[in-house]
Design a protein around this motif. Structure first.
Motif, PDB file in Angstrom:
ATOM      1  N   SER A   1       0.820  -1.198   0.000  1.00  0.00           N
ATOM      2  CA  SER A   1       0.000   0.000   0.000  1.00  0.00           C
ATOM      3  C   SER A   1       0.864   1.262   0.000  1.00  0.00           C
ATOM      4  CB  SER A   1      -0.959   0.006   1.191  1.00  0.00           C
ATOM      5  OG  SER A   1      -0.249   0.092   2.415  1.00  0.00           O
ATOM      6  N   VAL A   2       0.263   2.359  -0.413  1.00  0.00           N
ATOM      7  CA  VAL A   2       0.967   3.636  -0.543  1.00  0.00           C
ATOM      8  C   VAL A   2       1.470   4.118   0.812  1.00  0.00           C
ATOM      9  CG1 VAL A   2       0.694   6.063  -1.190  1.00  0.00           C
ATOM     10  CG2 VAL A   2      -0.369   4.259  -2.586  1.00  0.00           C
ATOM     11  N   GLY A   3       0.633   4.006   1.840  1.00  0.00           N
ATOM     12  CA  GLY A   3       1.004   4.471   3.172  1.00  0.00           C
ATOM     13  C   GLY A   3       0.890   5.983   3.287  1.00  0.00           C
ATOM     14  N   GLY A   4       1.202   6.496   4.467  1.00  0.00           N
ATOM     15  CA  GLY A   4       1.099   7.933   4.704  1.00  0.00           C
ATOM     16  C   GLY A   4      -0.294   8.345   5.115  1.00  0.00           C
ATOM     17  N   THR A   5      -0.634   9.607   4.870  1.00  0.00           N
ATOM     18  CA  THR A   5      -1.912  10.145   5.350  1.00  0.00           C
ATOM     19  C   THR A   5      -2.798  10.650   4.224  1.00  0.00           C
ATOM     20  OG1 THR A   5      -0.858  12.310   5.685  1.00  0.00           O
ATOM     21  CG2 THR A   5      -0.915  10.805   7.578  1.00  0.00           C
ATOM     22  N   SER A   6      -2.372  10.487   2.960  1.00  0.00           N
ATOM     23  CA  SER A   6      -3.189  10.969   1.848  1.00  0.00           C
ATOM     24  C   SER A   6      -4.397  10.062   1.658  1.00  0.00           C
ATOM     25  CB  SER A   6      -2.360  11.012   0.558  1.00  0.00           C
ATOM     26  OG  SER A   6      -2.124   9.699   0.081  1.00  0.00           O
ATOM     27  N   ARG A   7      -5.297  10.475   0.793  1.00  0.00           N
ATOM     28  CA  ARG A   7      -6.500   9.668   0.542  1.00  0.00           C
ATOM     29  C   ARG A   7      -6.156   8.368  -0.176  1.00  0.00           C
ATOM     30  NH1 ARG A   7      -8.738   9.937  -4.543  1.00  0.00           N
ATOM     31  NH2 ARG A   7      -7.738  11.340  -6.038  1.00  0.00           N
ATOM     32  N   ASN A   8      -4.950   8.292  -0.753  1.00  0.00           N
ATOM     33  CA  ASN A   8      -4.510   7.072  -1.433  1.00  0.00           C
ATOM     34  C   ASN A   8      -3.754   6.117  -0.508  1.00  0.00           C
ATOM     35  OD1 ASN A   8      -5.516   8.063  -3.866  1.00  0.00           O
ATOM     36  ND2 ASN A   8      -3.566   8.994  -4.443  1.00  0.00           N
ATOM     37  N   ALA A   9      -3.669   6.436   0.781  1.00  0.00           N
ATOM     38  CA  ALA A   9      -2.795   5.692   1.694  1.00  0.00           C
ATOM     39  C   ALA A   9      -3.084   4.197   1.707  1.00  0.00           C
ATOM     40  CB  ALA A   9      -2.918   6.270   3.110  1.00  0.00           C
ATOM     41  N   ARG A  10      -4.341   3.803   1.583  1.00  0.00           N
ATOM     42  CA  ARG A  10      -4.723   2.393   1.728  1.00  0.00           C
ATOM     43  C   ARG A  10      -4.609   1.606   0.426  1.00  0.00           C
ATOM     44  NH1 ARG A  10      -9.806   2.768   5.964  1.00  0.00           N
ATOM     45  NH2 ARG A  10      -9.437   4.897   6.651  1.00  0.00           N
ATOM     46  N   PHE A  11      -4.409   2.289  -0.679  1.00  0.00           N
ATOM     47  CA  PHE A  11      -4.438   1.613  -1.970  1.00  0.00           C
ATOM     48  C   PHE A  11      -3.146   0.844  -2.206  1.00  0.00           C
ATOM     49  CE2 PHE A  11      -7.344   5.263  -3.564  1.00  0.00           C
ATOM     50  CZ  PHE A  11      -8.395   4.728  -2.836  1.00  0.00           C
ATOM     51  N   LEU A  12      -3.287  -0.303  -2.881  1.00  0.00           N
ATOM     52  CA  LEU A  12      -2.163  -1.199  -3.148  1.00  0.00           C
ATOM     53  C   LEU A  12      -1.559  -0.929  -4.523  1.00  0.00           C
ATOM     54  CD1 LEU A  12      -3.982  -4.388  -1.865  1.00  0.00           C
ATOM     55  CD2 LEU A  12      -1.892  -3.478  -0.827  1.00  0.00           C
ATOM     56  N   ARG A  13      -0.209  -1.084  -4.583  1.00  0.00           N
ATOM     57  CA  ARG A  13       0.505  -0.953  -5.854  1.00  0.00           C
ATOM     58  C   ARG A  13       1.466  -2.123  -6.023  1.00  0.00           C
ATOM     59  NH1 ARG A  13       2.828   5.139  -5.286  1.00  0.00           N
ATOM     60  NH2 ARG A  13       3.656   4.146  -3.399  1.00  0.00           N
ATOM     61  N   PRO A  14       1.689  -2.590  -7.246  1.00  0.00           N
ATOM     62  CA  PRO A  14       2.672  -3.662  -7.455  1.00  0.00           C
ATOM     63  C   PRO A  14       4.059  -3.229  -6.995  1.00  0.00           C
ATOM     64  CG  PRO A  14       1.287  -3.384  -9.402  1.00  0.00           C
ATOM     65  CD  PRO A  14       0.987  -2.228  -8.491  1.00  0.00           C
ATOM     66  N   LEU A  15       4.815  -4.162  -6.437  1.00  0.00           N
ATOM     67  CA  LEU A  15       6.183  -3.869  -6.041  1.00  0.00           C
ATOM     68  C   LEU A  15       7.044  -3.620  -7.278  1.00  0.00           C
ATOM     69  CD1 LEU A  15       6.570  -6.494  -3.187  1.00  0.00           C
ATOM     70  CD2 LEU A  15       6.623  -4.013  -2.920  1.00  0.00           C
ATOM     71  N   PRO A  16       8.047  -2.755  -7.176  1.00  0.00           N
ATOM     72  CA  PRO A  16       8.895  -2.454  -8.340  1.00  0.00           C
ATOM     73  C   PRO A  16       9.593  -3.701  -8.868  1.00  0.00           C
ATOM     74  CG  PRO A  16       9.282  -0.881  -6.547  1.00  0.00           C
ATOM     75  CD  PRO A  16       8.411  -1.965  -5.987  1.00  0.00           C
ATOM     76  N   GLY A  17       9.807  -3.717 -10.182  1.00  0.00           N
ATOM     77  CA  GLY A  17      10.538  -4.805 -10.803  1.00  0.00           C
ATOM     78  C   GLY A  17       9.698  -6.020 -11.150  1.00  0.00           C
ATOM     79  N   THR A  18       8.409  -5.946 -10.871  1.00  0.00           N
ATOM     80  CA  THR A  18       7.519  -7.074 -11.167  1.00  0.00           C
ATOM     81  C   THR A  18       6.772  -6.825 -12.477  1.00  0.00           C
ATOM     82  OG1 THR A  18       5.749  -6.054  -9.846  1.00  0.00           O
ATOM     83  CG2 THR A  18       7.199  -7.623  -8.735  1.00  0.00           C
ATOM     84  N   SER A  19       6.177  -7.862 -13.000  1.00  0.00           N
ATOM     85  CA  SER A  19       5.390  -7.754 -14.225  1.00  0.00           C
ATOM     86  C   SER A  19       4.073  -8.489 -14.021  1.00  0.00           C
ATOM     87  CB  SER A  19       6.166  -8.360 -15.404  1.00  0.00           C
ATOM     88  OG  SER A  19       5.426  -8.246 -16.604  1.00  0.00           O
ATOM     89  N   TYR A  20       3.023  -7.731 -13.705  1.00  0.00           N
ATOM     90  CA  TYR A  20       1.718  -8.310 -13.378  1.00  0.00           C
ATOM     91  C   TYR A  20       0.665  -7.830 -14.367  1.00  0.00           C
ATOM     92  CZ  TYR A  20       3.929  -9.070  -8.784  1.00  0.00           C
ATOM     93  OH  TYR A  20       4.770  -9.438  -7.765  1.00  0.00           O
ATOM     94  N   GLY A  21      -0.356  -8.647 -14.513  1.00  0.00           N
ATOM     95  CA  GLY A  21      -1.539  -8.243 -15.245  1.00  0.00           C
ATOM     96  C   GLY A  21      -2.731  -8.210 -14.314  1.00  0.00           C
ATOM     97  N   PHE A  22      -3.653  -7.289 -14.560  1.00  0.00           N
ATOM     98  CA  PHE A  22      -4.912  -7.243 -13.819  1.00  0.00           C
ATOM     99  C   PHE A  22      -6.010  -7.476 -14.852  1.00  0.00           C
ATOM    100  CE2 PHE A  22      -2.003  -5.203 -10.965  1.00  0.00           C
ATOM    101  CZ  PHE A  22      -2.450  -5.563  -9.701  1.00  0.00           C
TER     102      PHE A  22
END
Length: 553
Positions: free
Chosen positions: A347-368
């Motif tokens: 997750s992004v972390g911190g206190t912004s409105r995006n804090a809870r949202f998840l992001r792929p870890l760097p260097g990976t190759s994923y499809g959604f």
């Protein structure tokens, strides 16, 4: 040949960079009360030396039996109390102790491939089958399993405490500076059973190299000038703690080993005060205990607020607990992953409105990949929402072994997400019948239900298995007409006993209290097909389930 990083190259580099820094703090506690009275320090230099002592010992033992390098060696763990000094040469392997880390790293350093069996898989027949499937050449076991392993068809050896290992002149193989990407380095097992037993999760050099990179990013300290102090998240026989330890070692972090994964809030405060803990890693079910306690304990809340990071994994955090944490300024991070791939999203972390949202870890190759809405996760369907399955693409370094991939060559996780903003996601459940227990291990509910139908079909009308975030599953039964409830519980236990005996402990139903009889046609159902709704059953009967599980503690 390419150059690949591994847990061993990480240890070698870290021991050279941080020789005097503490790698571990190990609890010394009363075996009965588990109350910790000291935290023993272990430096990076000592850790490396202890791994090499362990490696030389097992090198001597295994070579004497003619077992060649690169062979698979099983390690079978059992629950134990931590901190008690071993009185015997034989050792109880829990997966949570410093000696367990030494055995796993030592077997690797000796040139072999560890195959790790969970404390929650006590069935010797299943263990033997999995050893044979992996072509293992020997097994190292906890002393409690001596009688169970006597008839195994491969050499077996009791685990030995480092202080009781005989000195040997065995020469260790050189650390490979280059290797083949397909070379096997670990074998884990899926955390749930399929067709009566877990599946092998073979891990190669290319996969482990990706794990090293992802772990380094995940565990990077906020202040590189200060040593981080973190905490073990679980057993070393599962990928979670292996992943976090590989990351921590790269930054010279100290890992405090706890008495159990669900350690008390008192133990947490003790680690903060006496060990300088500044990063908390826990499965969400156990973290919720501290968050709820902090509502009545200002000292605990203040301690949590001062941590550099509170990282949770395994299951979504209860929304009330999550809201409380953010409202009170805790620095939260959500790490999403699996046995097959390690961590995948953060997750992004911190206190912004995006804090809870998840992001792929760097260097990976994923499809959604969009899925058919008719087959999405229960209770998440909204006509305007598109659900996406996380797919680990074949070109991603963390894509697991070919035996675990789909026909298209990619790994289909079955985990569903909603894209909130470009590149950011929210978890929306699973596209199958699997649930996760309190320690984040998986359980195939449909397999249990199918077994009940096949063995007890004349006694029941309908059944459903629930237990998300619980120690073990519970079975709700709508009985057939005229069946005595007490007899029904006993008959179900008797007729399903053989089925459950081959499963992990967290997948088993072996107590009559966890077979819950309800009136016919009373379980909530879908309006279209009339299927019983698992999530709705769990929510409707929450208070009853809370009471049952509390009575079983």
């Amino acid at each position: 040949m390419e150059s690949y990083q591994s847990h061993l190259t990480v240890l070698e580099q870290s021991a050279a960079l941080y020789p005097s820094a503490l790698a571990f703090r190990v609890p010394v506690s009363d075996p009965m009360t588990r109350r910790v009275h000291d935290w023993l320090p272990i430096s990076y230099r000592q850790f490396k030396e202890d791994v090499e002592v362990t490696a030389r010992y097992w090198c001597g033992v295994l070579r004497a039996q003619g077992i060649p390098h690169s062979s698979v060696i099983g390690l079978w763990y059992v629950v134990c109390f931590l901190g008690a000094k071993p009185a015997l040469t034989q050792l109880r392997l829990s997966g949570m102790d410093y000696q367990d880390v030494l055995h796993i790293y030592g077997i690797s350093r000796a040139g072999y491939v560890p195959q790790l069996f969970s404390i929650r898989l006590p069935n010797p027949d299943v263990v033997h089958e999995l050893l044979c499937e992996a072509n293992a050449r020997a097994l190292i076991f906890a002393s409690e399993f001596a009688a169970l392993t006597a008839s195994f068809s491969l050499p077996v050896h009791p685990a030995v405490h480092k202080t009781n290992m005989s000195m040997t002149s065995a020469v260790l193989p050189p650390l490979a500076s280059s290797a083949k990407g397909d070379d096997l380095v670990f074998i884990f097992h899926t955390s749930g059973s399929t067709s009566g037993r877990p599946k092998l999760v073979p891990c190669n050099q290319r996969w482990l190299h990706s794990i090293v990179d992802k772990a380094r990013f995940t565990t990077a300290p906020q202040d590189p000038q200060r040593q981080d102090v973190t905490v073990s998240i679980g057993s070393m026989c599962h990928i979670g703690q292996n992943f976090m330890l590989i990351g921590s070692l790269q930054h010279g972090t100290c890992t405090v080993q706890t008495t159990r994964p669900g350690f008390s809030s008192e133990e947490l405060l003790d680690m903060i005060q006496r060990c300088g803990l500044n990063r908390l890693n826990q499965f969400s079910t156990f973290l919720s205990t501290h968050l709820r306690n902090s509502r009545q304990n200002p000292k605990l809340l203040q301690a949590l607020q001062h941590l550099d990071e509170v990282l949770y994994s395994g299951l979504p955090l209860d929304r009330d607990d999550e809201d409380w944490a953010y409202k009170n300024g805790l620095k939260m991070k959500n790490l999403f992953g699996s046995t097959e791939c390690g961590a995948t999203l953060l997750s992004v972390g911190g206190t912004s409105r995006n804090a809870r949202f998840l992001r792929p870890l760097p260097g990976t190759s994923y499809g959604f990949v969009p899925i058919d809405r008719d087959h999405g996760a229960e209770g998440t369907h909204q006509s305007s929402v598109q659900f996406l399955e996380l797919v680990v693409l074949a070109g991603s370094g963390d894509c697991p072994d070919l035996s675990l991939r789909g026909n298209d060559g990619h790994f289909h996780t079955g985990d569903l997400f909603q894209e909130t903003t470009p590149g950011m996601y929210v978890f929306r459940g699973r596209n199958d019948d699997w649930i996760k227990s309190e320690n984040s291990l998986r359980c195939d509910t449909k397999a249990i239900e199918d077994n009940v139908h096949s063995t007890c079909g004349d006694l029941i009308g309908e059944c459903i298995v629930v237990g998300t975030g619980r120690p073990s599953p519970a079975l709700f039964i709508e009985p057939a007409p005229g069946v005595d409830h007490e007899r029904l519980q006993r008959e179900i236990l008797r007729k399903t006993r053989a089925f459950h005996s081959r499963r992990y402990l967290h997948e088993r139903i072996t107590r009559k209290e966890l077979i819950i009889i309800v009136p016919p046609k009373s379980l909530p159902r879908t309006s279209t097909k009339g299927n019983v709704r698992r999530k709705a059953v769990e929510e409707f009967h929450k208070a009853r389930l809370d009471e049952i599980y509390a009575s079983l503690d």
